[in-house]
Design a protein around this motif. Structure first.
Motif, PDB file in Angstrom:
ATOM      1  N   MET A   1       1.002  -1.095  -0.513  1.00  0.00           N
ATOM      2  CA  MET A   1      -0.063   0.008   0.000  1.00  0.00           C
ATOM      3  C   MET A   1       0.637   1.377   0.097  1.00  0.00           C
ATOM      4  SD  MET A   1      -3.345   0.816  -0.145  1.00  0.00           S
ATOM      5  CE  MET A   1      -4.227   2.335   0.935  1.00  0.00           C
ATOM      6  N   ALA A   2       1.325   1.078   0.869  1.00  0.00           N
ATOM      7  CA  ALA A   2       2.576   2.031   0.804  1.00  0.00           C
ATOM      8  C   ALA A   2       3.039   2.973  -0.386  1.00  0.00           C
ATOM      9  CB  ALA A   2       3.875   2.429   1.811  1.00  0.00           C
ATOM     10  N   ASN A   3       4.033   1.691  -0.994  1.00  0.00           N
ATOM     11  CA  ASN A   3       4.038   1.537  -2.702  1.00  0.00           C
ATOM     12  C   ASN A   3       3.267   2.972  -3.337  1.00  0.00           C
ATOM     13  OD1 ASN A   3       6.205   1.270  -4.584  1.00  0.00           O
ATOM     14  ND2 ASN A   3       5.586  -0.773  -5.155  1.00  0.00           N
ATOM     15  N   GLU A   4       2.168   1.993  -3.332  1.00  0.00           N
ATOM     16  CA  GLU A   4       0.851   2.962  -4.378  1.00  0.00           C
ATOM     17  C   GLU A   4       0.943   4.007  -3.567  1.00  0.00           C
ATOM     18  OE1 GLU A   4      -3.800   1.292  -4.866  1.00  0.00           O
ATOM     19  OE2 GLU A   4      -2.087  -0.629  -4.739  1.00  0.00           O
TER      20      GLU A   4
ATOM     21  N   ALA B   1       3.079   6.561  -3.398  1.00  0.00           N
ATOM     22  CA  ALA B   1       3.800   7.024  -4.116  1.00  0.00           C
ATOM     23  C   ALA B   1       3.630   6.930  -5.205  1.00  0.00           C
ATOM     24  CB  ALA B   1       5.272   6.386  -2.956  1.00  0.00           C
ATOM     25  N   THR B   2       2.868   6.980  -5.781  1.00  0.00           N
ATOM     26  CA  THR B   2       2.964   6.738  -7.218  1.00  0.00           C
ATOM     27  C   THR B   2       2.320   7.568  -7.858  1.00  0.00           C
ATOM     28  OG1 THR B   2       2.624   4.394  -7.348  1.00  0.00           O
ATOM     29  CG2 THR B   2       2.578   5.439  -9.575  1.00  0.00           C
ATOM     30  N   PRO B   3       3.601   8.300  -8.927  1.00  0.00           N
ATOM     31  CA  PRO B   3       2.854   9.762  -9.624  1.00  0.00           C
ATOM     32  C   PRO B   3       1.307   9.464 -10.261  1.00  0.00           C
ATOM     33  CG  PRO B   3       5.118   9.337 -10.149  1.00  0.00           C
ATOM     34  CD  PRO B   3       4.158   8.122  -9.100  1.00  0.00           C
TER      35      PRO B   3
ATOM     36  N   LEU C   1       2.939  14.324  -6.863  1.00  0.00           N
ATOM     37  CA  LEU C   1       4.411  14.707  -7.439  1.00  0.00           C
ATOM     38  C   LEU C   1       5.311  15.793  -6.466  1.00  0.00           C
ATOM     39  CD1 LEU C   1       3.062  15.199 -10.828  1.00  0.00           C
ATOM     40  CD2 LEU C   1       4.020  13.820 -10.479  1.00  0.00           C
ATOM     41  N   PRO C   2       6.778  16.090  -6.725  1.00  0.00           N
ATOM     42  CA  PRO C   2       7.531  16.949  -5.801  1.00  0.00           C
ATOM     43  C   PRO C   2       6.906  18.062  -6.365  1.00  0.00           C
ATOM     44  CG  PRO C   2       8.816  14.923  -7.226  1.00  0.00           C
ATOM     45  CD  PRO C   2       6.795  14.790  -7.961  1.00  0.00           C
ATOM     46  N   GLU C   3       7.174  18.998  -5.202  1.00  0.00           N
ATOM     47  CA  GLU C   3       6.445  20.007  -5.559  1.00  0.00           C
ATOM     48  C   GLU C   3       6.930  21.416  -6.762  1.00  0.00           C
ATOM     49  OE1 GLU C   3       3.873  23.131  -3.988  1.00  0.00           O
ATOM     50  OE2 GLU C   3       4.033  20.866  -3.234  1.00  0.00           O
TER      51      GLU C   3
END
Length: 153
Positions: free
Chosen positions: A1-4, A6-8, A88-90
């Motif tokens: 779940m944690a991997n999901e 972080a997915t952009p 997404l990165p800021e």
């Protein structure tokens, strides 16, 4: 779940015509004029958060044609899109909302403006292709207080 998590995510939820207006304040007399009208086109981009990870990005166009100081027609249109943007990165959010999203919405705006003008009885005005990256970079330079070599027309 944690991997999901972080997915952009970048998804278009909807593209829609938010606002449109047409004015011909000097018709029908102005339609009998033989002179070529001058055309002034202004564009704008705005991004608004709607909910967590959901943003509305709108592109506006104002097209005004005049013969001397009399308006032939004035068209204002705002085309918007709802985008889901997550993880997404800021530092990428500005370019996504200032370049990528407007590039998706703009072709719809171009079509709607040309259609509206044609339905008003005039030859269509086709908005030029826009380099949203250059427009975004110019806005960033202005916001930073740097002199810009490209002026908006």
């Amino acid at each position: 779940m944690a991997n999901e998590e972080a997915t952009p995510v970048f998804q278009i939820q909807r593209v829609y015509l938010k606002d449109a207006s047409l004015e011909q304040p000097n018709s029908p007399a102005i339609l009998l004029e033989q002179q070529q009208p001058s055309v002034d086109i202004q564009l704008g981009v705005e991004a608004t958060p709607v909910a967590d990870g959901i943003y509305e990005v709108a592109v506006t166009a104002t097209v005004q044609t005049k013969i001397q100081d009399k308006t032939v027609f004035l068209v204002e249109a705002k085309q918007a899109g709802i985008f889901e943007i997550r993880n997404l990165p800021e530092d990428q959010m500005g370019p996504i909302m200032g370049i990528a999203c407007p590039q998706i919405v703009y072709p719809y705006l171009r079509g709607n403006v040309a259609d509206l003008i044609t339905r008003a009885g005039f030859p269509p005005v086709h908005l030029a292709e826009i380099n949203f990256q250059a427009m975004y970079e110019q806005q960033q330079a202005q916001a930073a207080g740097e002199p810009s070599s490209v002026l908006a027309q």
